[in-house]
Structure formats: structure tokens, C-alpha cells
Design a protein around this motif. Structure first.
Motif, PDB file in Angstrom:
ATOM      1  N   ALA A  43       6.673  15.777  -2.003  1.00 27.30           N
ATOM      2  CA  ALA A  43       5.627  16.590  -1.116  1.00 27.30           C
ATOM      3  C   ALA A  43       6.183  16.934   0.404  1.00 27.30           C
ATOM      4  N   ILE A  44       6.592  15.903   1.025  1.00 21.59           N
ATOM      5  CA  ILE A  44       7.135  16.023   2.413  1.00 21.59           C
ATOM      6  C   ILE A  44       8.505  16.839   2.368  1.00 21.59           C
ATOM      7  N   CYS A  45       9.374  16.543   1.459  1.00 26.63           N
ATOM      8  CA  CYS A  45      10.534  17.436   1.305  1.00 26.63           C
ATOM      9  C   CYS A  45      10.145  19.050   0.921  1.00 26.63           C
ATOM     10  N   SER A  46       9.247  19.303   0.146  1.00 25.55           N
ATOM     11  CA  SER A  46       8.652  20.632   0.038  1.00 25.55           C
ATOM     12  C   SER A  46       8.371  21.278   1.232  1.00 25.55           C
ATOM     13  N   GLN A  47       7.451  20.491   1.995  1.00 24.48           N
ATOM     14  CA  GLN A  47       7.045  21.116   3.325  1.00 24.48           C
ATOM     15  C   GLN A  47       7.853  21.482   4.113  1.00 24.48           C
ATOM     16  N   LEU A  48       9.136  20.607   4.207  1.00 21.54           N
ATOM     17  CA  LEU A  48      10.271  20.808   5.209  1.00 21.54           C
ATOM     18  C   LEU A  48      11.123  21.968   4.711  1.00 21.54           C
ATOM     19  N   GLY A  79       6.523  17.679 -16.061  1.00 19.96           N
ATOM     20  CA  GLY A  79       6.438  15.881 -16.186  1.00 19.96           C
ATOM     21  C   GLY A  79       5.332  15.695 -15.349  1.00 19.96           C
ATOM     22  N   PHE A  80       4.142  15.337 -16.128  1.00 18.49           N
ATOM     23  CA  PHE A  80       2.783  15.134 -14.964  1.00 18.49           C
ATOM     24  C   PHE A  80       2.530  13.591 -15.254  1.00 18.49           C
ATOM     25  N   GLY A  81       3.458  12.678 -14.957  1.00 16.15           N
ATOM     26  CA  GLY A  81       3.582  11.367 -14.655  1.00 16.15           C
ATOM     27  C   GLY A  81       3.063  10.895 -13.363  1.00 16.15           C
ATOM     28  N   ASN A  82       3.735   9.781 -12.862  1.00 12.31           N
ATOM     29  CA  ASN A  82       3.289   9.500 -11.407  1.00 12.31           C
ATOM     30  C   ASN A  82       3.949  10.148 -10.376  1.00 12.31           C
ATOM     31  N   VAL A  83       5.168  10.723 -10.583  1.00 15.67           N
ATOM     32  CA  VAL A  83       5.818  11.483  -9.567  1.00 15.67           C
ATOM     33  C   VAL A  83       5.309  12.921  -9.636  1.00 15.67           C
ATOM     34  N   GLY A  84       5.221  13.394 -10.807  1.00 18.75           N
ATOM     35  CA  GLY A  84       4.709  14.997 -10.867  1.00 18.75           C
ATOM     36  C   GLY A  84       3.172  15.034 -10.506  1.00 18.75           C
ATOM     37  N   SER A  85       2.330  14.119 -10.891  1.00 18.16           N
ATOM     38  CA  SER A  85       0.919  14.203 -10.594  1.00 18.16           C
ATOM     39  C   SER A  85       0.607  13.948  -9.325  1.00 18.16           C
ATOM     40  N   THR A  86       1.535  13.101  -8.565  1.00 20.95           N
ATOM     41  CA  THR A  86       1.327  12.963  -7.172  1.00 20.95           C
ATOM     42  C   THR A  86       1.621  14.004  -6.447  1.00 20.95           C
ATOM     43  N   THR A  87       2.710  14.651  -6.822  1.00 24.23           N
ATOM     44  CA  THR A  87       3.355  15.756  -5.888  1.00 24.23           C
ATOM     45  C   THR A  87       2.518  16.750  -6.252  1.00 24.23           C
ATOM     46  N   ALA A  88       1.982  17.175  -7.412  1.00 20.39           N
ATOM     47  CA  ALA A  88       0.975  18.407  -7.769  1.00 20.39           C
ATOM     48  C   ALA A  88      -0.031  18.152  -6.827  1.00 20.39           C
ATOM     49  N   GLY A  89      -0.710  16.786  -6.924  1.00 21.20           N
ATOM     50  CA  GLY A  89      -2.033  16.523  -6.015  1.00 21.20           C
ATOM     51  C   GLY A  89      -2.009  17.033  -4.507  1.00 21.20           C
ATOM     52  N   LEU A  90      -0.562  16.348  -3.758  1.00 17.85           N
ATOM     53  CA  LEU A  90      -0.671  16.497  -2.509  1.00 17.85           C
ATOM     54  C   LEU A  90      -0.244  17.860  -2.147  1.00 17.85           C
ATOM     55  N   LYS A 132       0.896  -1.019  -0.112  1.00 20.56           N
ATOM     56  CA  LYS A 132      -0.067  -0.173  -0.039  1.00 20.56           C
ATOM     57  C   LYS A 132       0.828   1.209  -0.180  1.00 20.56           C
ATOM     58  N   GLY A 133       0.726   2.248  -0.584  1.00 17.73           N
ATOM     59  CA  GLY A 133       1.120   3.377  -0.651  1.00 17.73           C
ATOM     60  C   GLY A 133       2.358   3.682  -1.648  1.00 17.73           C
ATOM     61  N   ARG A 134       2.780   2.436  -2.269  1.00 20.10           N
ATOM     62  CA  ARG A 134       4.026   2.467  -3.171  1.00 20.10           C
ATOM     63  C   ARG A 134       3.811   3.091  -4.333  1.00 20.10           C
ATOM     64  N   PHE A 135       2.594   3.160  -5.139  1.00 22.53           N
ATOM     65  CA  PHE A 135       2.461   3.926  -6.225  1.00 22.53           C
ATOM     66  C   PHE A 135       2.865   5.511  -6.173  1.00 22.53           C
ATOM     67  N   GLY A 136       2.198   6.059  -5.035  1.00 21.29           N
ATOM     68  CA  GLY A 136       2.329   7.430  -5.173  1.00 21.29           C
ATOM     69  C   GLY A 136       3.588   8.053  -4.045  1.00 21.29           C
ATOM     70  N   ALA A 137       4.627   7.065  -3.599  1.00 25.06           N
ATOM     71  CA  ALA A 137       5.395   7.385  -2.495  1.00 25.06           C
ATOM     72  C   ALA A 137       6.252   8.343  -3.071  1.00 25.06           C
ATOM     73  N   THR A 138       6.929   8.042  -4.298  1.00 19.20           N
ATOM     74  CA  THR A 138       7.835   9.150  -4.679  1.00 19.20           C
ATOM     75  C   THR A 138       7.401  10.611  -4.461  1.00 19.20           C
ATOM     76  N   GLY A 139       6.240  10.643  -5.305  1.00 23.47           N
ATOM     77  CA  GLY A 139       5.449  11.921  -5.208  1.00 23.47           C
ATOM     78  C   GLY A 139       5.215  12.568  -3.655  1.00 23.47           C
ATOM     79  N   ARG A 140       4.950  11.525  -2.897  1.00 23.69           N
ATOM     80  CA  ARG A 140       4.695  11.875  -1.243  1.00 23.69           C
ATOM     81  C   ARG A 140       6.010  12.315  -0.788  1.00 23.69           C
TER      82      ARG A 140
END
Ligand code: NAD
Length: 426
Positions: A205-210, A228-239, A194-202
Motif C-alpha cells: 500500500a505504501i508503494c502504491s501511494q508513492l 489473491g485475497f490471502g494475507n498480502v492481497g486482503s491487507t493491501t485491498a483493505g488499506l 506488532k504489525g508483522r501480520f499485515g506488514a507485506t500488504g502495508r
């Protein structure tokens, strides 16, 4: 719609990504007075496999594809790294990506070394059956150097959980039993986490917060551009959008979309799914990728391919902070320009490490046949990213170096110690 601002001109040409990584490793090792022999070990990849293999296409013809599998270093544990399907991959790029994996696993202190795989193909132009045949044949060809204790692939650009499932199945058929740990990023039904698919974007997002907290920037007022709106970019944008940030522009390989009032990421994802691209989205203006990089914004997230930010465009970047979702998006020269401008760059080997952290969790869960709930995965990821960010920040402040140099220093110190403690065989 307001006028879009900030066009940048040329895009980048990097002769050798591996040479760039080597040069960075060399200069950090020199700075840290690392033993010459250990530095030399990090300058080479441990194993480089090139495979040329046939695939029967749907029209009955046979096509030869070229693929690679590289292990850069395994002193801290099995090689770990994604498999990329893209027409432009080559051995040099795969070696660079493998070396970044060694460094990344050391920055977040997971017990893995670095590896990477790739196949020169265009998955968008292949049928699902052709992709399955290509994947199974490639998996067979590289099976001599992959395995749950030696070298563990995962998804990267152009690959996904289904492709990991075919690799796991092919490897398992040849062993005669199911080997969950041979790949990560698998579908949940066959031992994915669980959580692997969006983990890179998450992780981004954590690094952006910190980093925002470090700069005294409030994320809920920040403007963000994502390339780049693939796995990493779209998850980061969403979070980030969920944290209240305004995502003013995103792009993919076809081009970008811009709205200074903020893009609705859920609707944009639906549009991309229906049309295959972000361009033409009704609530924004089309822009080019070069224009996106030069936009006035607080955070720029390059989340496409390496070598995006280079000397010709670095000086026009206006973002206060860059969070590298992609591997190797910033060339050495661009890094120097950004550093002189005072732009805070959260380097790839820290910012996009969330994926390999949850891959590690997946590997651990598979080995124990005991699976965690998503909250547990996310909170353990948060803890590891938080620790790694603060460790890198501490080195950066103590040594008065950039976050990238600090991340390299932390990683190289850990890898060099592992090499020293293990000793050189025989
Ligand atoms: P992906 O295939 O899901 O998405 C890549 C996106 O980039 C696509 O939207 C594509 O259209 C876009 N793109 C390609 N060329 C472009 C260009 N020139 N300009 C703008 N957009 C372009 O891949 P991904 O898994 O999201 O990986 C993206 C980056 O993140 C890569 O550098 C990858 O190595 C890195 N990364 C991925 C993971 C992971 O878990 N997937 C982990 C760590 C790092």
C-alpha cells in the motif's frame, strides 16, 4: 450490476523460475560490469536441502512428504525467507524464491541474505493435528540449516503464525531453551512483532501511494483489482480502500468477484471466512482470475503466486500500474510487453518487502527482549519503504531503466560490495 469487461485467455507456464531469476541477474550484472566470479556466485544457491519425511495421518496411515530448504546467499547476513505449504512446490521454485529474498533484503537494506523453505502438501486438506505433526517433523529435518544466526524462516503461502510457533517450539525443545529468533511471523504471545501480520500488504500500500504520487494519480479516485485475497492481497485491498481507492475486483484460487462500484473489503473478508472463498459474495458478480487480470483499472495487484502475468495475457492488461504483492508474478516476456505499453511495474523485490522489513524488526526485538508499539513498527516500516522506493526511483531515472531493473541494480551493487569486502574464504 454493470457488465464485467476484459477477458484474458490462457494462463502461464514457466519452465524454470530459477532460470528466469538467473537470466535477470546475468543481464543486470553484465550491464553493471560486475566481476564474472561474483556473478557466478549469485547464479548458484549456497545450500539446497531436500527432505523426504514420514508423517502419521489421523487415520493411522503413514505418508511421506517432500520438503526443501534453500539458502541462496548469506553474504549480507543470515538467510531470510518464508516457508510455503502448497501441493505444487518444487526445488526449482524454492531456489527462485530464495534468490528473490537475497535481492529483496538488499533493496530495503536489511542485514539479511536470502533463503526459502517449502513442503509439497495441501494444508487445506489436512487436520490441525496432521499439520502440527508435519510441521514439527519438517522443522526437525531442516534444523541442521536453520537458526537465529544462520537462516530464519517466516510465513509464506499456506503457512501462518501458528506454524511458526510449532517450528520455534520444536527447535527450542532440541536446544533446551527458548530460541525466539529462529523464526519470525510468530504469534505476539511468544515474541512476535506488532504489525508483522499485515506488514507485506502495508508495504504494498505504501508503494502504491508513492508510485501514484510519482504518476500524478490520485489514490482516492483510483480503481484497484487484486489477484489473491490471502494475507498480502486482503491487507493491501483493505488499506487501499481506507485511502479512498475503489477495489473493483478481488480473487482467490476458486475465482474472483467484481463490482465496478467497489467492494466492501470488511464484508468480503467475513464472507471469505464463512464460505472459504470470495466467490458468491452478494454484492458482486463472479469472474474468473483471467478476467480479473484484464479489467480496466488503475492499479493491478497480483498477490497470489509466481508466473501469473506472462506473454499470453500481458498485452490485455489495462492497468496503468502493477504493484507486485506476490513474488515473481511477472515473467521476463510479460515484463517486456508491459514496459512497451508504458505500464509502471513496482517490482516484487521492492513492493512486497514490507514483510521482511518487519520480520527484521521482530528479530531485533526478540534479540533485545524489548518490544515496540505498533505505531513505532509502522512508522519505521514507512521510513524504510519510503527510502527504498526513492532509491530505486533515483536509479531508474538516472540509468533510464525500469523500476525492476533499477531494484536489481541497487540490490546487486550492495551484494557484490559485500562479497568483495568479505573476500572469498579461505
Ligand atoms: P496466502 O496463502 O495468505 O494467500 C494466497 C492467496 O492466493 C489465497 O487467497 C489463494 O486462494 C490465492 N491464490 C492461489 N492461487 C491462485 C490463483 N491461481 N489465482 C488467484 N488466487 C490464487 O499467501 P500470502 O502470504 O498472502 O502470499 C501471497 C504472495 O505474496 C506469494 O507470492 C508470497 O510469496 C508473497 N509474499 C508473502 C509475504 C508474507 O509476508 N506473507 C511476504 C512477501 C511476499
Amino acid at each position: 450490476m454493470a457488465e464485467k469487461k476484459g477477458a484474458t485467455a490462457e494462463l502461464c507456464e514457466v519452465t524454470s523460475h530459477f532460470e528466469e531469476v538467473r537470466n535477470r541477474i546475468d543481464s543486470i550484472c553484465r550491464k553493471m560490469h560486475i566481476d564474472d566470479g561474483i556473478t557466478a556466485k549469485l547464479r548458484y544457491c549456497k545450500r539446497e536441502l531436500t527432505v523426504n519425511f514420514p508423517v502419521k495421518m489421523d487415520n493411522g496411515t503413514i505418508r511421506i512428504f517432500t520438503g526443501y530448504q534453500v539458502e541462496h546467499n548469506t553474504d549480507r547476513g543470515p538467510g531470510k525467507g518464508g516457508i510455503r505449504y502448497h501441493p505444487d512446490v518444487n526445488l526449482d521454485e524454492t531456489k527462485a524464491l530464495a534468490a528473490w529474498m537475497t535481492l529483496k533484503c538488499a533493496v530495503v537494506n536489511v542485514p539479511f541474505g536470502g533463503s526459502k523453505g517449502s513442503v509439497a502438501c495441501n494444508p487445506k486438506k489436512m487436520s490441525i493435528n496432521e499439520l502440527e505433526r508435519l510441521t514439527r517433523r519438517y522443522a526437525s529435518e531442516i534444523s541442521i540449516i536453520i537458526g537465529p544466526e544462520s537462516n530464519i524462516p517466516a510465513p509464506d503461502v499456506g503457512t501462518n503464525p501458528q506454524i511458526m510457533a510449532w517450528i520455534m517450539d520444536t527447535y527450542s525443545m532440541n536446544r533446551g531453551y527458548s530460541v525466539l529468533g529462529v523464526v519470525t511471523g510468530k504469534p505476539l504471545e511468544i515474541g512476535g512483532s506488532k504489525g508483522r501480520f499485515g506488514a507485506t500488504g502495508r508495504g504494498c500500500a505504501i508503494c502504491s501511494q508513492l508510485a501514484a504520487k510519482h504518476l500524478g494519480m490520485s489514490l482516492d479516485k483510483a480503481t484497484v483489482a487484486v489477484q489473491g485475497f490471502g494475507n498480502v492481497g486482503s491487507t493491501t485491498a483493505g488499506l487501499l480502500s481506507g485511502y479512498g481507492s475503489r477495489i473493483i475486483a478481488v480473487s482467490d484460487s476458486s475465482g474472483g468477484i467484481y463490482n465496478p462500484k467497489g467492494l466492501d473489503i470488511k464484508n468480503l473478508l467475513r464472507h471469505k471466512k464463512e464460505t472459504g472463498s470470495v466467490i458468491g459474495f452478494k454484492d458482486g458478480d463472479n469472474i474468473t482470475n483471467a478476467e480479473l487480470l484484464g479489467l480496466e483499472c488503475d492499479i493491478l495487484v497480483p498477490a497470489a503466486l509466481e508466473g501469473t502475468l506472462c506473454a499470453p495475457n500481458a498485452s490485455s492488461i489495462k492497468a496503468k500500474m502493477i504493484v507486485e504483492g506476490a513474488n515473481g508474478p511477472t515473467t521476463v516476456e510479460a515484463d517486456r510487453i508491459l514496459s512497451e505499453k508504458g505500464t509502471l511495474v513496482i517490482p516484487d523485490i521492492l513492493a512486497n518487502a514490507g514483510g521482511v522489513v518487519v520480520s527484521y524488526f521482530e528479530w531485533v526485538q526478540g534479540t533485545q527482549s524489548f518490544f515496540w508499539c505498533e505505531d513505532e513498527v509502522n512508522s519505521r516500516l514507512q521510513e524504510i519503504m519510503d527510502n527504498a522506493f526513492h532509491e530505486v526511483l533515483e536509479v531508474s531515472q538516472r540509468e533510464k531503466v525500469s523500476m525492476r531493473d533499477a531494484a536489481y541494480m541497487l540490490a546487486i551493487d550492495r551484494i557484490a560490495r559485500a562479497i568483495q569486502i568479505r573476500g572469498i574464504f579461505p
